[in-house]
Write an enzyme that holds these catalytic residues in place. Sequence first.
Site, mmCIF file in Angstrom:
data_model
loop_
_atom_site.group_PDB
_atom_site.id
_atom_site.type_symbol
_atom_site.label_atom_id
_atom_site.label_comp_id
_atom_site.label_asym_id
_atom_site.label_seq_id
_atom_site.Cartn_x
_atom_site.Cartn_y
_atom_site.Cartn_z
ATOM 1 N NE ARG A 10 -11.784 -42.488 -56.320
ATOM 2 C CZ ARG A 10 -12.884 -42.297 -57.043
ATOM 3 N NH1 ARG A 10 -13.691 -43.310 -57.298
ATOM 4 N NH2 ARG A 10 -13.191 -41.105 -57.511
ATOM 5 C CG ASP A 37 -2.736 -43.203 -60.369
ATOM 6 O OD1 ASP A 37 -3.870 -43.684 -60.252
ATOM 7 O OD2 ASP A 37 -2.400 -42.451 -61.303
ATOM 8 C CE1 TYR A 41 -1.767 -36.326 -53.807
ATOM 9 C CE2 TYR A 41 -3.187 -34.388 -53.925
ATOM 10 C CZ TYR A 41 -3.021 -35.764 -53.981
ATOM 11 O OH TYR A 41 -4.103 -36.575 -54.203
ATOM 12 N NE ARG A 80 2.387 -39.470 -61.555
ATOM 13 C CZ ARG A 80 1.941 -40.623 -62.066
ATOM 14 N NH1 ARG A 80 0.803 -41.153 -61.610
ATOM 15 N NH2 ARG A 80 2.617 -41.227 -63.009
#
Length: 267
Positions: free
Chosen positions: A50, A52, A110, A208
């Site tokens: 999910r 952002d 990622y 992040r």
Amino acid sequence: MRRIRLTIAYDGTAFCGFQVQPDARTVEGELNRALSELTGENITVIGASRTDSGVHALGNIAVFDTESTIPAERFPFALLSFLPEDMKVTEGCEVPLSWHPRKQDCIKTYEYVYSCGRLEDPKSRLYAAFYESDPDIDKMCEAAGYLVGEHDFTSFANPSSQILKEGGSAVRTIYSIALREDGRTAGNENRTIRLSITGNGFLYNMVRIIAGTLMNVGTGRWTPEKVAEALSALDRTKAGPTAQARGLTLVSIRYIEGKEGSCEAKD
């Protein structure tokens, strides 16, 4: 009834994240609408990650149940006229009805992109985080080495993470972290640095926060050793800042078929 698994790519710029929200444009909402229009059924997808608002994806995963007879591999083409330009389904396959995208062992990758220089490059502003700096990649790589392996990543997770609030484990395994610099292109004097992270799962904002922490090292505000100290502190305030969402892309989710575990993640 059949369960179809879709691989989804999207530009996250104009989405308020993956998960359905009232009065907001989301990836899940667009998928539900498109699939419902295509099949004539009331479709609700289940997503693997999910993401952002502002986060992009090349290989997110979602499943849905349907009575439709459309072959699973045809859904990417059947959905073309129902989906917006900033979102595409790239692959479809049929899975058992019991298969859940967040309850299988998986390997996720990622990529985070930094654009570093004196001025922001307008062509990359939606897909890279700008830093007015000239970071030391070797130092960043040295710092990243402390994060590879199985660790408790409490320091690198948003405290509002549902998993942490419910007393769940913050232990995750990072298999690899790599940094590389793209060659400069004509008319762009900025350095483009790509951070690739592969692991068995990630906590809310974990990638992040790692990206922001490594940039602290690259710009000389931190030593590489301070990353190890932050990791062992198990305290979010000891790690670096949360880097901007626009630099992040979920590249792929690879499932280890036949094994059930947890692939719960949100970033």
